[in-house]
Motif scaffolding. Sequence first.
Motif, PDB file in Angstrom:
ATOM      1  N   HIS A 166       0.812  -1.214   0.000  1.00  0.00           N
ATOM      2  CA  HIS A 166       0.000   0.000   0.000  1.00  0.00           C
ATOM      3  C   HIS A 166       0.844   1.262   0.000  1.00  0.00           C
ATOM      4  O   HIS A 166       0.307   2.363  -0.029  1.00  0.00           O
ATOM      5  CB  HIS A 166      -0.984  -0.035   1.174  1.00  0.00           C
ATOM      6  N   ARG A 226      -6.075   1.261  -4.640  1.00  0.00           N
ATOM      7  CA  ARG A 226      -6.586  -0.029  -4.177  1.00  0.00           C
ATOM      8  C   ARG A 226      -7.427  -0.711  -5.234  1.00  0.00           C
ATOM      9  O   ARG A 226      -7.369  -1.925  -5.392  1.00  0.00           O
ATOM     10  CB  ARG A 226      -7.414   0.173  -2.907  1.00  0.00           C
ATOM     11  N   TYR A 275     -12.708  -3.071   0.679  1.00  0.00           N
ATOM     12  CA  TYR A 275     -11.258  -2.885   0.581  1.00  0.00           C
ATOM     13  C   TYR A 275     -10.912  -1.406   0.713  1.00  0.00           C
ATOM     14  O   TYR A 275      -9.946  -1.033   1.389  1.00  0.00           O
ATOM     15  CB  TYR A 275     -10.773  -3.434  -0.768  1.00  0.00           C
TER      16      TYR A 275
END
Lengths: 299, 635
Positions: free
Chosen positions: B94, B100, B253
Motif C-alpha cells: 500500500h 486499491r 477494501y
Amino acid sequence: MIQINHVSKRFGELEAIKDVTFSVPKGSIYGLLGSNGAGKTTLMKMIAGIYKQNKGTITIDGEPIFENIKQKERIIFLPDALYFFPHTTIRQMADFYRHIYPKWNEERFYKMQELFPINMNQKIHRMSKGMQRQVAFWLTFSAMPDVLILDEPLDGLDAVMRQKVKNILFQDVAEREMTVVISSHNLFEVEDLCDRIGILHHGSLIIEKEIDNLKTNIHKVQVAFHGQAPSSFFQQMDVIYKEYRGSVLLCIVRGKEEEIIAHIQKHDPILFDLLPLTLEEIFIYEMGGKGYAIENILI
Amino acid sequence: MPLKTFLFNRGIFTQIIRNVGWVSLIYFIGLFFALPIHMFMMSENKDWLMHHQTGRIFDIGSPIQFSLMFTLPILLAIFLFRYMQVKLSADYMHSLPIKREGLFLQHIIVGMIVLIVPITLIAGCLIVMKPFLPISLYSLKHVAIWFVSTVTMNLLLFSGAVFVGMLTGMSILQGMFAYVLFFFPAGIFILLIFNLKYFLYGFAYEYYLSSSLNEMIPFIQALNWETERIQPLEILIYTVLTFMFYGLSIWLYKKRHVEMATDAIVFRPLRPVFTYGFTFCVMLVGGAYFGQMQQKMRWVIFGYVFSSLVGYIIAHMILAKTWRVFSRWRAYVGYVVFMSIVGLLFAFDLFGYKTYQPSLNEIERAYFGDHIYFFESDEIDRENAFYYEKENIKNIYLFHQHLIEHQTYPVNERRNVVIGYDLKNGDRIVREYTVSLNIYNQFYAPIFNSIEFKKNHYPILRKTNFEDTLQIKIGSEDKFVRLQDRADIESFLTVLRQQLLNETFNGEAGYQSWGTINIAYEKYHEDSIEWKKSYHLIEQWLQQRGLLQKARVTADDVVEVKIIQNTKKIPLFEWTPEMLEHEKAKMIVRDKRKVEQCLQMAGIGEENYIVGIYYKNGRIDIQSFSKHLVPSFIN
C-alpha cells in the motif's frame, strides 16, 4: 514540501498520534526522534500514504497523500523491517521498481553497483539483514524519489556503509532538492544529518526546532569569581541550569553568544569558558522544564 | 498514463503471476489426470467405459474434479490476498503508487485467469481426444456444459473467498469463513428448525427441512452435476453472486485500514456481530446435539448454556488471539439474560403459535397422517392424505384441539401425528405431534372408520374399472391361491371392496395378518393389500370355494403351539427358536380347535405372550398375543 496539520490516529483504544502539526520544507532533512512506541513509525506510514489518519490533513505539495497516485509515485517509504517479494533477486526487484516508479533510473542503478558490492542475481531473502538494507537503499536511490521517508534507516549497516548512504542522501538533497524525513531513537545518528528535529513522545510532538537555531541559542558557561558570584550576574541572563563544582560555576544559558560574553565580562570573572553543547545536552536542558526525563524519551 | 497505473501495471502483474501461477499448474495436472488420462485408462476396458456413457463429464474422475473445484479457488483467494494479511507486505503494497481498485482488479483478474486457463486447456484436450476414444463418451455440447459449470462454480467460490478476505486479517480465518459463507444460509436455517422443535409444541420441523435447503449450498448443487445438468437459472444466480461479492469486496477494501492486518475481524463494528453470532450458532449446535441425543428439555437447556459459553469464549479467543480471555464474562451475562428473555417468549408462546387453530369453516381441506411427506409432495397423488368431507375435517380438527389443550410428551407407546390444513384463502398450516397410543386410537378411530379414509388409504376403492385385472394372488409365500377366472376375480373384488369399506378400527389389538392380497393389472400395475385376520368376508368367500386351506395356514398344518408368558418383556424380534426351546411353556396347545384359535389371534404387537408355532414342514413361527386379544382358554 510536506505539511502535517493537526493529525491524530487511533488504533482502537490506543491514541497513537495526538494532534501533531509540523512541516518539512522542500530539500530539507527532518529528523523525527522518540523512544520505541512514541509513534514515529505510525506518523511516517501516514506521511507515506499507507495509513489513513483519523483527524487532520497530510499534504505533499498541497495534495492529500492518501490514495494519491501522482504523489505516491514520488515517495518512497523505507520501513525499519524491510519487505521484499518472496524468492526474488535484486534484478527482479529492480524490474518491478522500474514498472512502478516512473522516475526509475536504470543507469544509476547500474552505477550504484560500485557502491553496493552485491551480485544482483542473488535472492534477497538469502542475504544478511545488513545486505538487505543495502539492497533497499540501492533500489530506493535508483527510483529517484522526491520524498524519502526513512524509518530507523541506519540500523544494521556498518560504519563505512552508513557513511556511503549518508553521502548519497546529502547529494540527492543538495542536487535534486529531495525532501527527507528520517526517524531514529538515537540522537547522535542523525545529529549531523538533519536540518530540523522533532521529538515525539506518547504520540505528541513535544518539541520542534531548527538544529542551527538550537545550537546558536544555548550555551554552556564555566565561570569562577573571587568568592560568591555577584547576584546581579544571574539577573538579565536566561539561566536554565546552574551547579557549583568547587568554586567553578557551571550553567546553561540561553541567549545570543555575544550578549552573553559581554554580560559575563562585565562581572570580571577569574575564569571564563563558553563551551558548545551536544544535541543531547540541549534536549536535556530544554525539556527539563517540561517535566520529562530525557532518558525516557531518548535512549 | 493514469489509466495505465490505475488498471494495469506490468510489475504487479508479473509479481502476482509469479506468486500464484502454481495454482494453475496444479489444477491443470489434477484435471488432466481426472479426465483425459482417466478416459484413456477406461478405454482399455469397454465395460468400464460403457458405464460412464452418460455424457456427463462430471461423472468421470469426480472425486478429483470436485475436490479441486472445492479447494483451489479458496486457496487461490487466500494466496492472492495474503499480502493484505501480513503487516510487512500490507505496508509495502500500500506504499506503492497504485490505487486499491488497481491492486484489487489486478489480483482478481489474475486469479480468474489462473482458474480459467487450465479448465479451458482441459476442455480443448477433451475436444481433441474425442475421435481417439473407442466409443462416443460425450459430445461437444457436453464439453461446453462442463466448461461453463466448472468455471461458474470456480469463480463463485473464488469471489466468496475474496469477499471474506476483506473482512478478516488472518489467512486461516479467511479460509474458514469462506466455507462458512457458503454453508451458513442453509446451516443456520437447519439449526433454527432443529432448535425450535424443542420450544414450539407442534412445530412440524420436517416440513421446513425440505430438500430445497440443499439448493442453497453450492457444494451440494455441484455434486448433483454428476447426474443433472446445470440450469440456466443456476448459472445466472451464481454469476450475479460472483459480481456481488466482487462489488462488496472492493467497497470494503477501500474502507479497510492497512494496519488491521493480522486482526481476526478487520471492521470494528463487525466484532460484536461476530462474537454474538458465533456464540449463538454454537449454542444452537449444542442445543440440537443434546436435544437429539437425550430428547429431554433439561439436556437442551444444558446444551445451550454449555455450548454458548464455549462459543463465547472461543469467539473472544479468536478476536483477542490469546486464550486468556476469561475476564470478559460481563457481556456473556448480558447475552444469557437476553437469550433467556427470547427463550421465555417462546416458552410462554407470546406469538400464539402453539395454540393457533384456524376456525373450522376457513378450512378447505385437512391433512392427517403419520408423516409430513404427502403434505408437501406434489409428485404423489395428493388425494391420498387430504380430507374434504366436513365430518372428517371436524374430527381432525377436534383431535388437533385436544392436542393443543392437553400438551403431552409421551415417552413409550407413541405415534407421530401430522395435522395440516389448506385454508380457503390459500394459507397452509401444519403441525406435528407425538401422541400416546391410547389418545391416538381414541381420535383415530372415527377417522379410520370413515369411507373417505378408506378411499384415501386403499387405491382399489378409488379405482372404478377393473377390466384390466389379470390375476389375484391371495396368501403368503408358503401357501397361496391364484384367481384367474374372470367371474372369480369380479366376485372376489366385490367382496374385498365391501370388506375394506366395512373395516373398523381395532387399534389396540396390534397387527395380525395372514399374508397379502396382490392384484395384478395390465401394464405391470399392481396393488397390494394386507390380508388382515379380521377380514371375515374374505375368509368366508375362500371357505365357500374350498380355497381357505390353500390360501393360509390352518390348524392342519400345525404340530403344536407353544405359549410362553413373557414376564421379562423381551421384545418379540429378539426371540429365537433356541430361546423358545429353553423357556418354560405356560401351555402347549395341540387341540385343533384351540390351535386354530391361536392362529387367529397371533400377530405382531404387544408381547404379553410369546407364541411359537411349530409347523409340520419343520418351520417355526414366532409371534405374540397382545393383552387385548388372547384366546379364552389361557387364563
